[in-house]
Design an enzyme around this catalytic site. Structure first.
Site, mmCIF file in Angstrom:
data_model
loop_
_atom_site.group_PDB
_atom_site.id
_atom_site.type_symbol
_atom_site.label_atom_id
_atom_site.label_comp_id
_atom_site.label_asym_id
_atom_site.label_seq_id
_atom_site.Cartn_x
_atom_site.Cartn_y
_atom_site.Cartn_z
ATOM 1 N N CYS A 33 -17.981 -13.187 -63.165
ATOM 2 C CA CYS A 33 -18.017 -12.369 -61.955
ATOM 3 C C CYS A 33 -19.371 -12.371 -61.261
ATOM 4 C CB CYS A 33 -17.609 -10.930 -62.273
ATOM 5 S SG CYS A 33 -18.700 -10.103 -63.398
ATOM 6 N N CYS A 102 -33.651 -11.938 -58.971
ATOM 7 C CA CYS A 102 -33.090 -13.209 -59.442
ATOM 8 C C CYS A 102 -33.935 -13.806 -60.567
ATOM 9 C CB CYS A 102 -32.982 -14.204 -58.304
ATOM 10 S SG CYS A 102 -32.111 -13.563 -56.860
HETATM 11 FE FE1 FES Z 1 -28.002 -12.803 -57.838
HETATM 12 FE FE2 FES Z 1 -29.916 -14.395 -56.885
HETATM 13 S S1 FES Z 1 -28.626 -13.061 -55.767
HETATM 14 S S2 FES Z 1 -29.250 -14.207 -58.908
#
Ligand code: FES
Length: 135
Positions: A33, A102
């Site tokens: 997901c 991230c």
């Molecule tokens: Fe989820 Fe980059 S936006 S890892």
């Protein structure tokens, strides 16, 4: 929006792949997901000998996984534990604020791998991949 280094690692990610005889395999995130990182690490004498990974995520996640693999190759496990999200972002000449999270996948996977490896060395671990689906 992205630095030249982010674009370079996104377009040409380093160390992608798998290691068949890895000492530790860790998955963070959820491939079903959302963003997910699977890393394979070969360790000898408390040092990262080799690292490969498979990444499913945005361009910043790909770039941070790539640069993180370069940052830890050859490093001691203690040095890997010191690596932060900010170190990874700095190695890419920064990330946009909304993309800072991230870099979290790579740092979390690396720290989990070291903890798991050390637990395994103490005889309490398993050879199955460690899955950290939190976050
Ligand atoms: Fe989820 Fe980059 S936006 S890892």
């Amino acid at each position: 929006m992205y630095s030249a280094k982010v674009m370079d690692h996104f377009i040409n990610p380093r160390n992608v792949g798998i290691i068949d005889d890895a000492n530790v395999v860790v998955q963070v995130g959820d491939p079903g997901c959302g963003d997910s990182l699977l890393i394979f690490i070969k360790i000898a004498e408390e040092r990262i000998q080799d690292i490969k990974y498979k990444i499913y995520g945005c361009g910043a996640a790909i770039a941070t996984s790539s640069v993180a693999s370069e940052l830890v190759k050859g490093r001691t496990l203690d040095e890997v534990l010191q690596l932060t999200d900010e170190n990874i972002a700095e190695a890419l000449d920064g990330l946009p604020p909304e993309k800072m999270h991230c870099s979290n996948l790579a740092a979390r996977a690396l720290h989990t791998a070291v903890y798991h490896y050390r637990t395994k060395m103490c005889g309490e671990g398993t050879t199955e991949p460690v899955v950290d689906g939190s976050g």
